[in-house]
Design a protein around this motif. Sequence first.
Motif, PDB file in Angstrom:
ATOM      1  N   LYS A 284       0.815  -1.213   0.000  1.00  0.00           N
ATOM      2  CA  LYS A 284       0.000   0.000   0.000  1.00  0.00           C
ATOM      3  C   LYS A 284       0.852   1.269   0.000  1.00  0.00           C
ATOM      4  O   LYS A 284       0.435   2.304  -0.503  1.00  0.00           O
ATOM      5  CB  LYS A 284      -0.935   0.009   1.212  1.00  0.00           C
ATOM      6  N   GLU A 285       2.043   1.207   0.564  1.00  0.00           N
ATOM      7  CA  GLU A 285       2.962   2.345   0.568  1.00  0.00           C
ATOM      8  C   GLU A 285       4.343   1.853   0.152  1.00  0.00           C
ATOM      9  O   GLU A 285       4.744   0.742   0.503  1.00  0.00           O
ATOM     10  CB  GLU A 285       3.044   3.005   1.961  1.00  0.00           C
ATOM     11  N   LYS A 286       5.023   2.723  -0.573  1.00  0.00           N
ATOM     12  CA  LYS A 286       6.368   2.354  -0.999  1.00  0.00           C
ATOM     13  C   LYS A 286       7.380   2.474   0.128  1.00  0.00           C
ATOM     14  O   LYS A 286       8.366   1.746   0.165  1.00  0.00           O
ATOM     15  CB  LYS A 286       6.800   3.230  -2.172  1.00  0.00           C
ATOM     16  N   THR A 287       7.127   3.446   1.037  1.00  0.00           N
ATOM     17  CA  THR A 287       8.056   3.670   2.146  1.00  0.00           C
ATOM     18  C   THR A 287       7.266   3.782   3.437  1.00  0.00           C
ATOM     19  O   THR A 287       6.246   4.482   3.500  1.00  0.00           O
ATOM     20  CB  THR A 287       8.867   4.958   1.930  1.00  0.00           C
ATOM     21  N   TYR A 288       7.739   3.085   4.447  1.00  0.00           N
ATOM     22  CA  TYR A 288       7.144   3.136   5.779  1.00  0.00           C
ATOM     23  C   TYR A 288       8.167   3.737   6.747  1.00  0.00           C
ATOM     24  O   TYR A 288       9.373   3.444   6.651  1.00  0.00           O
ATOM     25  CB  TYR A 288       6.737   1.739   6.252  1.00  0.00           C
TER      26      TYR A 288
ATOM     27  N   SER B 133       5.023  -4.475  18.740  1.00  0.00           N
ATOM     28  CA  SER B 133       5.270  -4.169  17.334  1.00  0.00           C
ATOM     29  C   SER B 133       5.648  -2.698  17.220  1.00  0.00           C
ATOM     30  O   SER B 133       5.229  -1.875  18.032  1.00  0.00           O
ATOM     31  CB  SER B 133       4.038  -4.467  16.476  1.00  0.00           C
ATOM     32  N   ILE B 134       6.436  -2.415  16.192  1.00  0.00           N
ATOM     33  CA  ILE B 134       6.845  -1.036  15.932  1.00  0.00           C
ATOM     34  C   ILE B 134       5.941  -0.411  14.878  1.00  0.00           C
ATOM     35  O   ILE B 134       5.491   0.716  15.023  1.00  0.00           O
ATOM     36  CB  ILE B 134       8.326  -1.000  15.493  1.00  0.00           C
ATOM     37  N   LEU B 135       5.677  -1.186  13.823  1.00  0.00           N
ATOM     38  CA  LEU B 135       4.775  -0.726  12.777  1.00  0.00           C
ATOM     39  C   LEU B 135       4.293  -1.941  12.000  1.00  0.00           C
ATOM     40  O   LEU B 135       4.782  -3.058  12.185  1.00  0.00           O
ATOM     41  CB  LEU B 135       5.468   0.260  11.833  1.00  0.00           C
ATOM     42  N   ARG B 136       3.331  -1.732  11.106  1.00  0.00           N
ATOM     43  CA  ARG B 136       2.799  -2.806  10.270  1.00  0.00           C
ATOM     44  C   ARG B 136       2.893  -2.401   8.808  1.00  0.00           C
ATOM     45  O   ARG B 136       2.522  -1.296   8.435  1.00  0.00           O
ATOM     46  CB  ARG B 136       1.332  -3.102  10.611  1.00  0.00           C
ATOM     47  N   VAL B 137       3.420  -3.343   8.015  1.00  0.00           N
ATOM     48  CA  VAL B 137       3.403  -3.178   6.558  1.00  0.00           C
ATOM     49  C   VAL B 137       2.245  -4.002   6.010  1.00  0.00           C
ATOM     50  O   VAL B 137       1.866  -5.032   6.579  1.00  0.00           O
ATOM     51  CB  VAL B 137       4.740  -3.612   5.938  1.00  0.00           C
ATOM     52  N   GLU B 138       1.673  -3.579   4.922  1.00  0.00           N
ATOM     53  CA  GLU B 138       0.506  -4.273   4.376  1.00  0.00           C
ATOM     54  C   GLU B 138       0.575  -4.251   2.857  1.00  0.00           C
ATOM     55  O   GLU B 138       0.820  -3.209   2.249  1.00  0.00           O
ATOM     56  CB  GLU B 138      -0.774  -3.608   4.853  1.00  0.00           C
ATOM     57  N   ALA B 139       0.337  -5.464   2.288  1.00  0.00           N
ATOM     58  CA  ALA B 139       0.293  -5.611   0.835  1.00  0.00           C
ATOM     59  C   ALA B 139      -1.066  -6.166   0.437  1.00  0.00           C
ATOM     60  O   ALA B 139      -1.750  -6.831   1.228  1.00  0.00           O
ATOM     61  CB  ALA B 139       1.416  -6.528   0.352  1.00  0.00           C
TER      62      ALA B 139
END
Length: 980
Positions: free
Chosen positions: A166-170, A182-188
């Motif tokens: 969903k985002e190129k850079t987190y 958790s520090i953050l979540r990436v989502e595809a």
Amino acid sequence: MLRRPAPAPAPAAWLLLAALLSDCGVWAARANKHKPWLEPTYHGLVTENDNTVLLDPPLIALDKDAPLRFAESFEVTVTEEGEICGFKIHGQDVPFDAVVVDKSTGEGLIRSKEKLDCELQKDYTFTIQAYDCGRAPDGSASPKKSHKATVHIQVNDVNEYAPVFKEKTYQASAVEGRRPESILRVEAVDADCSPQFSQICSYEIVTPDVPFTVDKDGYIKNTEKLSYGKEHQYKLTVTAYDCGKKRATEDALVKISIKPTCTPGWQGWNSRVEYEPGTGALALFPSARLETCDGPVASVQVTVELETSHIGKGCDRDTYSEKSLHRLCGAASGTAELLPAPSGSLNWTAGLPTDNGHDSDQVFEFNGTQAVRVPDGVVSVNPKEPFTVSLWMRHGPFGRRKEAILCSSDRTDRNRHHYSLFVHGCRFIFLLRQEPSGEKKFKPAEFHWKLAQVCDEEWHHYVLNVDVPRVTLYVDGVSHQPFSVTEDYPLHPARIETQLVVGACWQEHSGSDNETEPVPVALAGGDLHMTQFFRGDLAGLTIRSGKLTDKKVIDCLYTCKEGLDLQVPEDGGRGVKVQANPGRSVLTLEAEDVGELEAAMQHVAYLNSRQFPTPGVRRLRLTSTVRCLNEAACALIPPVDGSVVVLQPEEPKISLSGVHHFARAASEFESSEGVFLFPELRIISTITREVEPTGEGGEDPTVQESVVSEEIVHDLDTCEVTVEGEELSPEQEGLEVDLARVQHTGIEVSRSHLGVVFTGVDTMASYEEALHLLRYRNWNSRSLLDRKFKLVCSELNGRYISNEFQVEVNVIHTASPMEQASHMAAQPQFLHPEPRAFADLSGHSLANPHPFAVVPSTATVVIVVCVSFLVFMIVLGVFRIRAAHQHSVRDQDAGKESEMDWDDSALTITVNPMETYEDQHSEEEEEEEESEDGEEEDDVTSAESESSEEEEVEEEGEHGDRPPANKQQQLEWDDSTLSY
């Protein structure tokens, strides 16, 4: 998997009928009595990349009109009524059609008419009918249709799309020393339609050897405690897989910043800020942010302090003389300076040590053994009239004895103090004794103030408004009333002159009322005895009689030219309360919302309105107070320190130009107007700037910066004209100015035997106008040959000084018309040359065998000198014409030259025997330079106009056809026609 069912067995009646017909050898025919039959519901599957639908149950239509199958030996012919001829699909925009595979069995097939896309539509629903091949008795087609069966078809997905983040850079941050869930979540996401291929089954960190991990849902956390000192930021590459094991086409970049353990305080601002003069306000905290560590904050108060106590007298102020500052601030005239900068007649402070390390502030140091006597007539104080005492003082160190700042006491016989200003410990005391009068009753005489400012060893501004019985003290612009007032009788009548002293009290002899023994001190007026010496620094000590100082003027005198400035936008800062002190050195901001306070802090700026500010460092300090919502401990914000560095301003170069040398007749010097010294004076000021190369050359390191001069406009505060050589003799000469014409400029003029001083802050044009009016008079110029003067102008109390502009005026002595006429008429035209002698200026005589040839008087010598000088310059002009002509005919025949021979038989050359040719030549060269610069006077002498001709004559002697001759030969004395 869907299976095709076996054909239904034929009924027993049909078998029996078939056997009978076979035995009889009869051809059998049937009528179309029944409709085809279908299952009520069908379910089908079709793949995106295929077009055949797999149905459950299979598509088979049954018709009762169809005979049973029997052995091939039967010779029975069956009609078409029992066969299935087709299927018909009902529905709108159905991308399917149905075909018959076997008419006899009724088997059919559904297939897609176009490419299916599961992502566009996953399933379809429509109805289908079967119709047989029946005919009417007349042989025409008469098919029967079955009922409408429902068909549900689902489109199977193909894994054609890869996961996309969903985002190129987190970006995220993690606090060092912690291991959160958790520090953050990436989502595809995946564009496939089926759960199998559209779901993301796993994530993976591609970057090796990083202390982080990611789970199947995309949550990233650290695997070990992080350290801000080891790494400030980590960059990770993360990819994703769908359940079909297809990898994301583009990986995601994850930036994780490591934050130190949360400490409340200000962040994001520079501790050192550079200020370039003349650039206006400079934001001090453009990116400041207050970290409260998520505490329950109710309000925040921030105080910004600009500490400039080491700059001049507490901060950056204009360094004009105190008298000029009073005039600039609108004070009434009549201000007398008791500690002026030493110059000309104002020289009583010349022996005092000064501290001029603060941008030319005239600060005088008193170490407890020094004092100065103020000359008589500088100031006069009448106790019955109001007056004002103003000064800057830095007192220290703390002492317990009396220390006099200003003291007026009896000059002889007694030690009575008429008025004095002194400190005693931390008390500021003013004494004023009433003059003798007919009534003897107590009146207020001594006023006491107890102030911390007196002994804190810092600079403070004091203004004392005296209007007995009311005396008001202003310290740094704030008024203070005396806490005690002592009364006393008026002074006893006595005709004793008083003596005003700065830094001590003068007394004739030691008395019992003095706390310390007198200390002999050497001053301009002789050895005086002093007591109550002051220790500290004083500046700007003035007294103005006859009128009190307004509060507006007091604020102007004290206000700094530098300070803190806050310009909050109109659409913001409504919830912020702002307070500032009069000197703009302290700024307090308070708000309930931390965000609003941060926004206001970003507009706090430093401003210095001086054209040439004092360079150096100004300390800066922030103190913050946080109030919490509950009783829990609030975040403690530590104070932070920084500095504002004021860069060196571009210094101006003040240039004076004009006529340096001219001559006037003696009658002009003796006239009522005299001679104007600076008729063509020009004052300009320039600054030198370095201009960086632009264009392609700007990137070339070999290209150097160019230097340009730019003219600027600013004020001057002093121009001093001094005479060089002997001082002015008041009996016969002087410098005069039309005061009525100078008065409108606001420039004051003071004269002495050394010259003239123009003072007061005004424009360069005003000073030009005033100096144009300066005249030199000499009403006894008979013995005067020349006078030299020097002019120097300055700005900011001597901080910037001009060049020394020198002017030399010569006196031309001429005889009266009658004497000159009779003298010229008495001269015979032709005389044989005879040896004769003249008296030189020193009184020596040359050989003279004829007594009648001696110059009878000084007047005659003067006449001869002037006339001879005139004739000599005429001869030089003739020589100049001849030399020019010879140069033009240099290549012509010698005979032609003889035709142009110079005939000077009738010429008589008369020169001044009192001066040499070298002196004349040097003066002529100076006058020639003035002529070339376009600065000639209206009454240019012949020597000035012919100087260039004389130079060409010299060149002719060196390089021309005629042999060179020395200067004495060229000026050989021919007195054959002189008669005495």
